[in-house]
Design a protein around this motif. Structure first.
Motif, PDB file in Angstrom:
ATOM      1  N   HIS A 185      46.947 114.038 -90.347  1.00  0.00           N
ATOM      2  CA  HIS A 185      45.713 114.778 -90.076  1.00  0.00           C
ATOM      3  C   HIS A 185      44.581 114.154 -90.892  1.00  0.00           C
ATOM      4  CE1 HIS A 185      43.326 118.397 -89.277  1.00  0.00           C
ATOM      5  NE2 HIS A 185      44.286 118.775 -88.455  1.00  0.00           N
ATOM      6  N   PRO A 186      43.353 113.935 -90.343  1.00  0.00           N
ATOM      7  CA  PRO A 186      42.825 114.469 -89.088  1.00  0.00           C
ATOM      8  C   PRO A 186      42.915 113.521 -87.892  1.00  0.00           C
ATOM      9  CG  PRO A 186      41.033 113.590 -90.375  1.00  0.00           C
ATOM     10  CD  PRO A 186      42.286 113.369 -91.191  1.00  0.00           C
ATOM     11  N   LYS A 199      57.038 118.160 -90.031  1.00  0.00           N
ATOM     12  CA  LYS A 199      57.750 117.223 -90.904  1.00  0.00           C
ATOM     13  C   LYS A 199      57.368 115.779 -90.621  1.00  0.00           C
ATOM     14  CE  LYS A 199      61.763 120.251 -91.522  1.00  0.00           C
ATOM     15  NZ  LYS A 199      63.223 120.421 -91.269  1.00  0.00           N
ATOM     16  N   LEU A 200      56.828 115.510 -89.435  1.00  0.00           N
ATOM     17  CA  LEU A 200      56.394 114.159 -89.105  1.00  0.00           C
ATOM     18  C   LEU A 200      55.220 113.727 -89.969  1.00  0.00           C
ATOM     19  CD1 LEU A 200      56.712 114.261 -85.208  1.00  0.00           C
ATOM     20  CD2 LEU A 200      58.055 112.878 -86.793  1.00  0.00           C
ATOM     21  N   TRP A 201      54.493 114.697 -90.535  1.00  0.00           N
ATOM     22  CA  TRP A 201      53.443 114.345 -91.493  1.00  0.00           C
ATOM     23  C   TRP A 201      54.033 113.624 -92.710  1.00  0.00           C
ATOM     24  CZ3 TRP A 201      49.887 119.297 -91.997  1.00  0.00           C
ATOM     25  CH2 TRP A 201      49.181 119.475 -90.795  1.00  0.00           C
ATOM     26  N   LEU A 202      55.275 113.938 -93.054  1.00  0.00           N
ATOM     27  CA  LEU A 202      55.923 113.288 -94.195  1.00  0.00           C
ATOM     28  C   LEU A 202      56.201 111.814 -93.922  1.00  0.00           C
ATOM     29  CD1 LEU A 202      58.477 116.100 -95.157  1.00  0.00           C
ATOM     30  CD2 LEU A 202      56.225 115.630 -96.163  1.00  0.00           C
ATOM     31  N   ILE A 221      42.012 105.175 -96.881  1.00  0.00           N
ATOM     32  CA  ILE A 221      42.278 105.935 -98.108  1.00  0.00           C
ATOM     33  C   ILE A 221      41.697 107.345 -97.990  1.00  0.00           C
ATOM     34  CG2 ILE A 221      41.765 106.083-100.584  1.00  0.00           C
ATOM     35  CD1 ILE A 221      41.806 103.007-100.625  1.00  0.00           C
ATOM     36  N   LEU A 222      40.487 107.451 -97.427  1.00  0.00           N
ATOM     37  CA  LEU A 222      39.873 108.763 -97.232  1.00  0.00           C
ATOM     38  C   LEU A 222      40.711 109.618 -96.286  1.00  0.00           C
ATOM     39  CD1 LEU A 222      37.557 110.774 -97.529  1.00  0.00           C
ATOM     40  CD2 LEU A 222      36.367 109.573 -95.672  1.00  0.00           C
ATOM     41  N   ILE A 223      41.193 109.011 -95.199  1.00  0.00           N
ATOM     42  CA  ILE A 223      42.038 109.745 -94.256  1.00  0.00           C
ATOM     43  C   ILE A 223      43.302 110.221 -94.952  1.00  0.00           C
ATOM     44  CG2 ILE A 223      43.473 109.514 -92.186  1.00  0.00           C
ATOM     45  CD1 ILE A 223      41.353 107.592 -91.096  1.00  0.00           C
ATOM     46  N   SER A 224      43.880 109.382 -95.802  1.00  0.00           N
ATOM     47  CA  SER A 224      45.098 109.754 -96.529  1.00  0.00           C
ATOM     48  C   SER A 224      44.853 110.960 -97.425  1.00  0.00           C
ATOM     49  CB  SER A 224      45.599 108.566 -97.363  1.00  0.00           C
ATOM     50  OG  SER A 224      45.883 107.451 -96.551  1.00  0.00           O
ATOM     51  N   ILE A 225      43.715 110.962 -98.098  1.00  0.00           N
ATOM     52  CA  ILE A 225      43.378 112.078 -98.989  1.00  0.00           C
ATOM     53  C   ILE A 225      43.215 113.364 -98.187  1.00  0.00           C
ATOM     54  CG2 ILE A 225      41.606 113.005-100.546  1.00  0.00           C
ATOM     55  CD1 ILE A 225      41.072 110.106-101.430  1.00  0.00           C
ATOM     56  N   LEU A 226      42.505 113.269 -97.056  1.00  0.00           N
ATOM     57  CA  LEU A 226      42.325 114.438 -96.198  1.00  0.00           C
ATOM     58  C   LEU A 226      43.655 114.926 -95.639  1.00  0.00           C
ATOM     59  CD1 LEU A 226      39.135 113.350 -94.197  1.00  0.00           C
ATOM     60  CD2 LEU A 226      39.263 115.039 -96.049  1.00  0.00           C
ATOM     61  N   LYS A 229      45.523 116.790 -98.368  1.00  0.00           N
ATOM     62  CA  LYS A 229      44.879 118.085 -98.576  1.00  0.00           C
ATOM     63  C   LYS A 229      45.286 119.066 -97.478  1.00  0.00           C
ATOM     64  CE  LYS A 229      40.250 120.148 -99.034  1.00  0.00           C
ATOM     65  NZ  LYS A 229      40.299 120.992 -97.816  1.00  0.00           N
ATOM     66  N   LYS A 230      45.255 118.599 -96.220  1.00  0.00           N
ATOM     67  CA  LYS A 230      45.625 119.459 -95.104  1.00  0.00           C
ATOM     68  C   LYS A 230      47.093 119.864 -95.180  1.00  0.00           C
ATOM     69  CE  LYS A 230      45.131 121.490 -91.098  1.00  0.00           C
ATOM     70  NZ  LYS A 230      44.265 122.682 -90.924  1.00  0.00           N
ATOM     71  N   ALA A 231      47.962 118.925 -95.544  1.00  0.00           N
ATOM     72  CA  ALA A 231      49.392 119.222 -95.646  1.00  0.00           C
ATOM     73  C   ALA A 231      49.650 120.297 -96.696  1.00  0.00           C
ATOM     74  CB  ALA A 231      50.166 117.951 -95.984  1.00  0.00           C
ATOM     75  N   TRP A 232      48.942 120.233 -97.802  1.00  0.00           N
ATOM     76  CA  TRP A 232      49.109 121.229 -98.858  1.00  0.00           C
ATOM     77  C   TRP A 232      48.637 122.604 -98.384  1.00  0.00           C
ATOM     78  CZ3 TRP A 232      51.718 122.606-102.811  1.00  0.00           C
ATOM     79  CH2 TRP A 232      51.229 123.546-103.719  1.00  0.00           C
ATOM     80  N   GLU A 233      47.515 122.636 -97.670  1.00  0.00           N
ATOM     81  CA  GLU A 233      47.007 123.909 -97.160  1.00  0.00           C
ATOM     82  C   GLU A 233      47.989 124.534 -96.166  1.00  0.00           C
ATOM     83  OE1 GLU A 233      43.281 122.859 -95.474  1.00  0.00           O
ATOM     84  OE2 GLU A 233      42.218 122.768 -97.406  1.00  0.00           O
TER      85      GLU A 233
END
Length: 278
Positions: A185-186, A199-202, A221-226, A229-233
């Protein structure tokens, strides 16, 4: 869930070191560097405020936001790739975004027209959140489907006329599809797998982070950070019924997703080999 969601099509930047040209030769990169320098000296928010104000004044804001951003992107890409390739990749981006737009409108979601952002891609904004993961995944996969179809058209016409330009555009279209299907995501892939398995996000997030750091791509890198963040939420809100999807739909969407990914990856590889031979 977020009130507003954006569908983003992203283009990765590539950096290359070149030997210094003789003084007599003029490099297109000089123009590009000059434009970039001017833009860096100005604040993006102020530029956009001026443009937005002008569009409102003309009462053609929605149309001109798309049209002007397309033209600006074509102009900037022309200095780097030439006008034919620049027009082609912007049109492929437009086709991709129209997939998201058509799917959103058919599902009754109020969606903005596409806006193009040089070196990032294009974006449409859903002015209301999808009602569930199923809806989000349908909107998410529509863009890559339209984009892959656009790439197939370029490939088909390219084979008829044996055009390297159209082969290159087909390669771009398929590569764009593969990139956006990464389950993080995103990106579109991150949205699609919300209805398959989170789980595919992993898998997708580490892949995105690895290649972004390996090639040092700031956008990646920005996409990775986002994505993190989304995965944690989502993990904190994992009991939300938003992500409940019936097995039948999950199976169909999973097949569509992996088939589209495999097909696009296959043509990306083969076109890369074709272009290298020429």
């Amino acid at each position: 869930m977020d009130e507003n969601k954006d569908n983003i099509t992203v283009i990765g930047n590539e950096e290359a070191n070149s030997e210094q040209e003789p003084p007599k030769k003029k490099s297109r990169w000089g123009w590009f560097t000059s434009i970039g320098g001017v833009l860096l000296l100005l604040k993006a928010s102020k530029i956009w405020a001026i443009i937005k104000g002008a569009l409102i004044f003309l009462k053609l804001g929605k149309f001109l936001t798309t049209g002007l951003s397309m033209m600006l992107t074509v102009v900037i890409y022309t200095f780097i790739y030439g006008w034919k390739y620049a027009v082609g990749i912007v049109l492929l981006l437009f086709v991709h975004e129209m997939g998201h737009l058509v799917a959103s409108r058919r599902l009754g979601i109020n969606t903005s027209l596409p806006m193009f952002i040089p070196f990032l891609g294009a974006i449409i904004q859903m002015k209301e959140a999808p009602k569930d993961a199923k809806t989000e995944s349908i909107v998410g996969i529509a863009g890559p489907i339209f984009g892959a179809l656009g790439a197939f058209v370029c490939l088909w016409i390219g084979e008829i006329f044996d055009s390297m330009l159209l082969y290159a555009l087909a390669y771009f279209g398929f590569f764009l599809t593969v990139f956006n299907l990464i389950p993080a995501h995103p990106l579109d892939g991150g949205r699609i797998v919300t209805a398959i398995s989170l789980k595919l996000w992993l898998v997708g997030i580490p892949i995105m982070l690895f290649f972004s750091l390996y090639f040092f791509n700031p956008i990646g890198i920005l996409i990775s950070i986002l994505a993190v963040k989304k995965a944690w939420e989502v993990w904190k809100d994992r009991e939300n019924p938003y992500y409940d999807t019936d097995p039948g739909f999950r199976l169909k969407m999973g097949f569509s997703y992996f088939a589209l990914f495999a097909l696009s990856a296959y043509y990306t590889y083969n076109l890369h080999e074709t272009l290298n031979r020429h």
